[in-house]
Write a protein that holds these residues in place. Sequence first.
Motif: not given
Lengths: 280, 256
Positions: B144, B164, B167, B172-173, B175-176, B192
């Motif tokens: 991060r 990701m 993380i 992750q969520n 982050f998205y 990815s």
Amino acid sequence: MENLAHIPFGKERIRMFEILQYGFMQNAFIAAVLVSLACGVVGTYVVIKKIVFISGGISHAAFGGIGLGYLIGLNPIITAIPFSILTALSIGFLSKKVELSEDTAIGILWSVGMALGIIFVNLSPGYAPDLMSYLFGSILTVPLFDLIIMLVLDIIILLTVFVFRREFTAISFDDEFSKVVGIPSDVMYMLLLCLVALSVVVLIKAVGVILIIALLTIPAAISKNFTYNIHRLMVYSTLTGIILTSIGLWLSYLFNLASGATIVLVLGFAFILVSLIKKI
Amino acid sequence: MKEKAVQMEHVSLEYNKIPILSDINLSIDEKEFVAVIGPNGGGKTTLLKIILGLIKPDKGLVKVLGKSPENARTRIGYLPQHTNFDPSFPMNVFECVLMGRYKGLFKNYSVEDKNAVLNALKTVKMEEYVDRQLGRLSGGQIQRVLIARTLVREPELLLLDEPMASIDPEMQNEFYKLLAKISKNMTIIMVSHDIGVVSAHVENIICLNRELFCHSPPELAVKSLADVYQCPVELIAHGIPHRVLDKHVKENSDEY
């Protein structure tokens, strides 16, 4: 060291202030401070950028410059300056631009530099009286002229680091990212190696080419235990350097031992001590 | 005409006689949010490095933000896959992110830069750790911080290489969501492995395995995944909320 033979020894307690009355001792302590400045500031980068062996290569190759001094009849400290800078640039260039791994480049220049020095000394007329002092150091016999050169080099080193501190830190931390943000990282790396070369010259008289690497690494390695701030690390390394080289100097005088080796042993002992205390 | 974020024409690259990328033709629009997927060794990271100008292709033309990659580099944010720095490196979170605001030789960081750093740290929810030494952060926290270091440059094009990887799923969520938010202001190209999750979030997918197999919305991209991976692929979209995608391939995904 025979020139110490006349100093009263053992009869009275020798105090630091007493020995400071001797002119050569004052010079030696000034040298210790100048040496510690160079190794505190440049040694910090040597340790955090992990270029210890490049620095070892540069310091050994500097012997070629010393030999050249004997050959052409100049002060070896003066000839060592361009010679070690050239070595630093060659190591940097060979490893960045030619398909050659850095440690191979170091190995080649390390030995070739020393070999050149030996041949140069061979070719010089007469014999080389204080050659040993360049190999193993003799901080007790640093002449005033050499002190002035050390001071000038220290000033150059400090100014360069002050101006390029952001770049040096960035390339030490993450070379790829520094390229991405637009730092000329190869140029900065070469410049850093040149600073290593200059500090090698500052350190030659204190511990000699063979033991220089101890001063470039141990003070920073010890200080790294006490701070996570790079500027503080430089200050701590410098102070550690001053204290430990002074102790080494004093012990070498007290027990009539080779000064360079004593200083290195004091540094090594301090490092082990700090590491052990840190463990507990 | 709208400026393309990335344009590649007939780009090929070999390394030691082994083709890494062959004849890539690619055009990515401004503000597009695209994921690059493909197997290991498929050239995904190499593609990013070509866009950055860190690697020069043997053949072909590359234009980034209408310029050559080297000249566009200062407008690109890049998060590498591995940042192998020494955990004991004497640097704290703030100093690390501040490097992202580097402006050139002899130029000091301004108050503005320092505020931008604090904002970027807030964006990635790391503002409490400003003074923390990097070695004392977890892998996900470091990631991060490194993202903040990239965002603080306010790039026009953001390149993320497996962001990701370290993380945890909840993060992750988050982050998205963060990426979706910032993708309104910049082009994002993300490499990815996680085809399922990625396809629920991005606009387009690029399938890459030495050749470019497709560059299309996730629903269509899935069709060509089997070609890319040379085995049937099932789209497993874990992590909610997400778009539910139509199935295009068979159920037997054991081989994958």
